[in-house]
Design an enzyme around this catalytic site. Structure first.
Site, short mmCIF file in Angstrom:
data_model
loop_
_atom_site.label_atom_id
_atom_site.label_comp_id
_atom_site.label_asym_id
_atom_site.label_seq_id
_atom_site.Cartn_x
_atom_site.Cartn_y
_atom_site.Cartn_z
N CYS A 152 -32.18 3.71 -3.70
CA CYS A 152 -32.85 2.93 -4.72
C CYS A 152 -32.91 3.79 -5.97
CB CYS A 152 -34.22 2.42 -4.28
SG CYS A 152 -35.49 3.66 -4.02
N CYS A 166 -31.82 -3.01 -6.31
CA CYS A 166 -32.20 -2.43 -7.60
C CYS A 166 -31.00 -2.30 -8.53
CB CYS A 166 -32.86 -1.08 -7.39
SG CYS A 166 -31.95 0.00 -6.29
N CYS A 211 -23.20 2.15 -6.09
CA CYS A 211 -22.80 3.25 -5.22
C CYS A 211 -21.31 3.47 -5.37
CB CYS A 211 -23.06 2.87 -3.76
SG CYS A 211 -24.65 3.37 -3.15
#
Length: 143
Positions: A14, A88, A92
């Site tokens: 997050c 959120c 990645c």
């Protein structure tokens, strides 16, 4: 599976690595024990774990007071079998062969423990489902 131990490995991500991802990592460690390698990180980590998250987890007997937010690295993703983002908008790094999940969870930042409890409980339910998929109890002896 993770190359180092042969166990499945999970990375929870997050933004601040101070609430949702810390609670998820703690639940996975608590519920799966040593059957799973657990990591958590954030793209913009806070200086400390959210006190309301610490208090909410303490209420269920899990101490995360010594945890510290960690920065998300490419290596952390590369070394994980499953990457779970916490609704959120984090991006990645994507590697072939990894599994990516996005859990839509409210952000506990700036909220009191009463508001964090339902998030904590929702995370537990999601973690239990993940364990059933990647490290069921009867598979423990295979690792």
């Amino acid at each position: 599976m993770a190359e180092s131990s042969g166990k499945p490995s999970v990375l929870f991500v997050c933004v601040h690595n101070a609430g949702r991802s810390q609670m998820a990592a703690a639940w996975l460690t608590h519920l799966a024990g040593d059957r799973v390698e657990v990591r958590s990180a954030g793209s913009n980590p806070e200086g400390a774990v959210n006190p309301a998250a610490v208090e909410a987890m303490a209420e269920v007997g899990i101490d995360i007071s010594a945890e510290t937010p960690k920065v998300l690295t490419v290596d952390a993703v590369r070394e994980s079998d499953v990457c779970v983002t916490m609704g959120c908008g984090d991006t990645c790094p994507v590697f072939p062969g990894k599994r990516y999940l996005d859990w839509k969870l409210e952000d506990p930042a700036g909220r009191g423990v009463a508001a964090v409890r339902p998030i904590r409980d929702e995370i537990r339910t999601l973690v239990e489902g993940l364990i059933a998929e990647i490290a069921p109890e009867d598979a423990a002896q295979r690792y």
